[in-house]
Design a protein around this motif. Structure first.
Motif, short mmCIF file in Angstrom:
data_model
loop_
_atom_site.label_atom_id
_atom_site.label_comp_id
_atom_site.label_asym_id
_atom_site.label_seq_id
_atom_site.Cartn_x
_atom_site.Cartn_y
_atom_site.Cartn_z
N ALA B 231 0.83 -1.22 0.00
CA ALA B 231 0.00 0.00 0.00
C ALA B 231 0.86 1.26 0.00
CB ALA B 231 -0.95 -0.01 1.20
N SER B 232 2.12 1.15 -0.36
CA SER B 232 3.00 2.32 -0.36
C SER B 232 2.77 3.18 -1.60
CB SER B 232 4.46 1.87 -0.30
OG SER B 232 5.30 2.95 -0.63
N MET B 233 2.26 4.37 -1.41
CA MET B 233 2.04 5.27 -2.55
C MET B 233 3.36 5.68 -3.20
SD MET B 233 -1.11 7.55 -1.00
CE MET B 233 -0.85 8.90 -2.15
N LYS B 234 4.41 5.81 -2.39
CA LYS B 234 5.72 6.15 -2.96
C LYS B 234 6.19 5.10 -3.95
CE LYS B 234 8.17 8.96 0.43
NZ LYS B 234 9.21 8.95 1.46
N ARG B 235 5.90 3.85 -3.65
CA ARG B 235 6.32 2.77 -4.57
C ARG B 235 5.43 2.73 -5.81
NH1 ARG B 235 10.17 -0.58 -2.07
NH2 ARG B 235 10.31 -0.19 0.16
N TRP B 236 4.15 3.04 -5.64
CA TRP B 236 3.23 2.96 -6.78
C TRP B 236 3.29 4.19 -7.68
CZ3 TRP B 236 1.35 -1.24 -8.69
CH2 TRP B 236 0.98 -2.32 -7.87
N MET B 237 3.63 5.34 -7.11
CA MET B 237 3.51 6.59 -7.88
C MET B 237 4.30 6.57 -9.18
SD MET B 237 2.96 10.28 -6.32
CE MET B 237 4.56 10.48 -5.60
N PRO B 238 5.59 6.22 -9.15
CA PRO B 238 6.31 6.21 -10.44
C PRO B 238 5.73 5.21 -11.43
CG PRO B 238 7.67 5.27 -8.67
CD PRO B 238 6.47 5.89 -8.02
N ILE B 239 5.16 4.14 -10.92
CA ILE B 239 4.55 3.13 -11.80
C ILE B 239 3.35 3.74 -12.52
CG2 ILE B 239 3.54 0.81 -11.88
CD1 ILE B 239 6.44 0.94 -10.72
N MET B 240 2.50 4.42 -11.76
CA MET B 240 1.31 5.03 -12.36
C MET B 240 1.73 6.11 -13.35
SD MET B 240 -1.25 3.40 -11.13
CE MET B 240 -0.90 1.91 -10.18
N GLN B 241 2.73 6.89 -12.99
CA GLN B 241 3.20 7.97 -13.88
C GLN B 241 3.78 7.37 -15.16
OE1 GLN B 241 5.66 10.05 -11.04
NE2 GLN B 241 3.98 11.39 -10.42
N ASN B 242 4.52 6.29 -15.03
CA ASN B 242 5.09 5.65 -16.23
C ASN B 242 4.00 5.08 -17.13
OD1 ASN B 242 7.81 6.18 -15.82
ND2 ASN B 242 8.12 4.35 -14.57
N TYR B 243 3.04 4.38 -16.54
CA TYR B 243 1.96 3.82 -17.37
C TYR B 243 1.25 4.95 -18.11
CZ TYR B 243 1.88 -1.18 -16.09
OH TYR B 243 2.17 -2.51 -15.95
N GLU B 244 0.95 6.04 -17.41
CA GLU B 244 0.21 7.12 -18.07
C GLU B 244 1.05 7.76 -19.18
OE1 GLU B 244 -1.73 9.75 -15.32
OE2 GLU B 244 -3.03 10.58 -16.88
N ALA B 245 2.38 7.71 -19.02
CA ALA B 245 3.29 8.21 -20.07
C ALA B 245 3.57 7.12 -21.11
CB ALA B 245 4.58 8.71 -19.44
N LYS B 246 2.84 6.01 -21.01
CA LYS B 246 2.95 4.89 -21.95
C LYS B 246 4.32 4.22 -21.89
CE LYS B 246 -1.24 5.99 -23.03
NZ LYS B 246 -1.90 6.55 -24.18
N LYS B 247 4.90 4.19 -20.70
CA LYS B 247 6.18 3.50 -20.51
C LYS B 247 5.98 2.31 -19.58
CE LYS B 247 8.35 7.30 -19.15
NZ LYS B 247 9.34 8.34 -18.77
N PRO B 248 6.53 1.16 -19.94
CA PRO B 248 6.37 -0.01 -19.06
C PRO B 248 7.07 0.21 -17.72
CG PRO B 248 7.98 -0.47 -20.78
CD PRO B 248 7.38 0.87 -21.10
N SER B 249 6.54 -0.38 -16.69
CA SER B 249 7.06 -0.15 -15.36
C SER B 249 6.57 -1.27 -14.46
CB SER B 249 6.52 1.20 -14.88
OG SER B 249 7.22 1.68 -13.79
N TYR B 250 7.32 -1.60 -13.43
CA TYR B 250 6.92 -2.74 -12.60
C TYR B 250 7.13 -2.49 -11.11
CZ TYR B 250 6.76 -7.29 -10.39
OH TYR B 250 6.45 -8.33 -9.54
N PHE B 251 6.09 -2.69 -10.34
CA PHE B 251 6.26 -2.85 -8.88
C PHE B 251 5.58 -4.15 -8.46
CE2 PHE B 251 4.25 -1.99 -4.61
CZ PHE B 251 5.36 -2.40 -3.89
N ALA B 252 4.30 -4.30 -8.79
CA ALA B 252 3.58 -5.56 -8.56
C ALA B 252 2.68 -5.74 -9.77
CB ALA B 252 2.79 -5.49 -7.26
N THR B 253 2.39 -6.97 -10.13
CA THR B 253 1.67 -7.24 -11.38
C THR B 253 0.21 -6.77 -11.31
OG1 THR B 253 3.07 -9.17 -11.63
CG2 THR B 253 1.14 -9.03 -13.07
N PRO B 254 -0.18 -5.85 -12.19
CA PRO B 254 -1.60 -5.46 -12.24
C PRO B 254 -2.42 -6.55 -12.90
CG PRO B 254 -0.39 -4.35 -13.98
CD PRO B 254 0.62 -5.17 -13.20
#
Lengths: 385, 385
Positions: B231-254
């Protein structure tokens, strides 16, 4: 449009290809999460997990919670550890390191044992660590998805149970459950965590776990309350027990569609002996291993006995880049994953061979992928020296 | 078997009935979570959420994480609060109380304001509380699913922004997003949490949230690290930003399938003006309200302006039991939910009227349900006095 319309074959180490029946279950009409129909489906699903994990001890407790496999780390770190307690983490790659990070986020004191890249900690070192310090639990990644290294969890559990019987044995089985054998009761394991989208063959979105009576007792014996809500095993336990007893219960809304898909996937798995399934994954892994050797290439896993049967991490030839070979594979209808282990990420690819791609006799995914790999490397100018 | 084969109409306050296209998306063929196709779908989904929440501020950050709506409480409690900090919780039922429990699990000092059963805290009391004490954040449940009480989040946010501008305004929008208006920027809201299976009309399994730049700044200004991992927003934030910028990114599998379904659901919602959608939910809610009055019954929500447009909680006649009327409704192809608020649980039923059941002109779910309710009560021997 058919949901399974023509698409490249997904052979990464999860998500995997799905059986048609599993995908069909994903579009089940809407049901109440506390209605009799869904309660029966969820209850049956939990009972089938006991068979998959080979536990007949009624004190064992399965959990299925919306989330990813990563949430399983939080379950362990938040519920089985109290801040300041010590954990021994056995790491064979990125996911072992991740489990350590998660434990530390909750205030655990972590000692990490690791092997070289492509290796794993040695049993003698594990026994030594366990004898020198009191650990509340140890974690071992059964198959590290970043390296394809297989850990010998049977021997690790036996060593822990012998040297430090009070230490809980926790297995990260994200990339192993349903393709590598796990005899939960017989091997003396206290927790196995996994996800839906790997060898179980269900779409991603479920965190699946099994905890022993000893683990539940440790949870109940805590001096402090766990500092979590959604990942609180105490809050989820009566819910899981009620569902399995076919009684409606509510803490947070489960995903009926994903549970239906998991139910279908487990029925497919349990329709045949588990031993046959594990054997089939071994045969397929051996075929991939032979192809890699025939191509003059090496696996990331250094030793033969450390090579998983779920996936194979393959070093590319020196002059072939990951970014060159993956598009050529895609042209041939095959999707592999790039590297994930930070020290070698640009040097290898990962080939997942679990679930229906390994066990469904109607599919030839693995043969096709081996051929595509050979051709792609050849197009990249590589030939075996 | 069609995935939408004949089934009783689900009119509980979530999960709801689904559009065929949304269910079809649930059985999308397997894709890599870091492949270009899925990355584009996820990125587009996040961008559409900005439109749904009516935020154009680039500092706002949407999150979509596998989990249930409850996980949203953990996001707030673990990331925006540090242990020992104070939170003001406005409760209008079971879910307001739950949010308080979650905050306390993470070590927050919680002050709770609540109305009578069927009511909500008064604005004057909220202003008074905010002026007397320094609160890191306040939480308000937009529609409490246990009572159907609607809170006036626009006025609450305005009061908080005026009386205590440093207090973050957090809205639990699980049962309101996509059926009640939420003007995130204009109303000065710092966080809205919701789930996929309510008025958005996607199957359960996703925790959906929007955080303001102010909330993100508060997260960055923490003195201690959040004691969570998944539930760490710090860990998820770059992932969400990357997806929205259409760049692959990984923290946990959606969950690609659930994200596809959410994408389809959001496209359906955004194909028409949001104002039209909110208006339609009001019309349907008013129709239900009139039917309840015509039957000589009362809603749990005491005041007319406190009645939500997502669902209606209806007190049964004195001599009619919930366990008697729900099976009669089911005989007529309608599923309502029983009560959830502990003080009155056996005395009322809950009728959800959101999503396609409210807005799809091809469906007559609500009319059918009203008729089924009238007939069922009549069969139970009830007639309007």
């Amino acid at each position: 449009m058919s949901s399974q319309s023509a698409h490249p074959t997904l052979l990464i180490p999860g998500p995997v290809e799905f059986d048609d029946g599993v995908l069909q279950s994903m579009s089940h009409y809407s049901e109440s999460h506390v209605g009799a129909g869904f309660v029966a489906t969820f209850g049956e699903t939990l009972s089938m997990l006991r068979r998959l994990f080979q536990t007949t001890n009624s004190a064992s407790q399965p959990f299925v919670i919306s989330g990813s496999g990563t949430l399983g780390w939080d379950l362990v770190a938040a519920n089985l550890m109290e801040p300041g307690e010590a954990a021994l983490v056995l790491s064979s790659g990125y996911f072992g390191d991740g489990f350590a990070d998660c434990l530390e986020a909750y205030g655990a004191k972590v000692t990490k044992l690791e092997g070289p890249v492509g290796g794993k900690p040695q049993l003698a070192d594990i026994e030594k660590a366990l004898s020198q310090n009191k650990y509340k639990l140890l974690t071992v990644t059964h198959v590290d998805t970043s390296t394809g290294v297989l850990s010998d969890i049977k021997s690790v559990a036996a060593a822990a149970n012998k040297v430090s019987p009070e230490t809980l044995v926790v297995v990260d089985g994200v990339c192993s459950v349903a393709c590598e054998e796990i005899a939960f009761d017989e091997w003396g394991i206290d927790a196995v965590l996994t996800a839906s989208q790997k060898a179980i063959g269900c779409p991603a979105g479920l965190c699946i776990s099994m905890f022993s009576g000893r683990a539940i007792a440790a949870l109940k014996a805590r001096k402090t309350e766990p500092a979590t809500y959604f990942a609180s095993m105490k809050r989820w336990m009566p819910i899981m027990q009620n569902y399995e007893a076919k009684k409606p219960s509510y803490f947070a809304t489960p995903s009926p569609q994903l549970i239906h898909a998991l139910n279908t996937a487990l029925k497919l798995i349990l329709a045949r002996p588990l031993s046959e399934r594990f054997q089939r994954h071994k045969e397929v892994a051996n075929k991939v291993r032979k192809a890699v050797t025939d191509l003059g290439l090496k696996t990331v896993a250094i030793n033969d006995e450390d090579r998983s049967h779920a996936m194979t991490a393959i070093y590319l030839p020196n002059k072939v880049a990951v970014t060159e070979v993956l598009p050529k594979l895609l042209d041939k209808g095959v999707i592999f994953a790039g590297g994930l282990h930070k020290e070698i990420a640009t040097k290898y690819v990962r080939f997942g061979h679990m679930g229906v791609s390994a066990v469904d006799p109607k599919r030839n995914d693995v043969d096709m992928a081996i051929k595509a790999l050979e051709e792609s490397l050849s197009e990249c100018g590589y030939s075996k020296a």
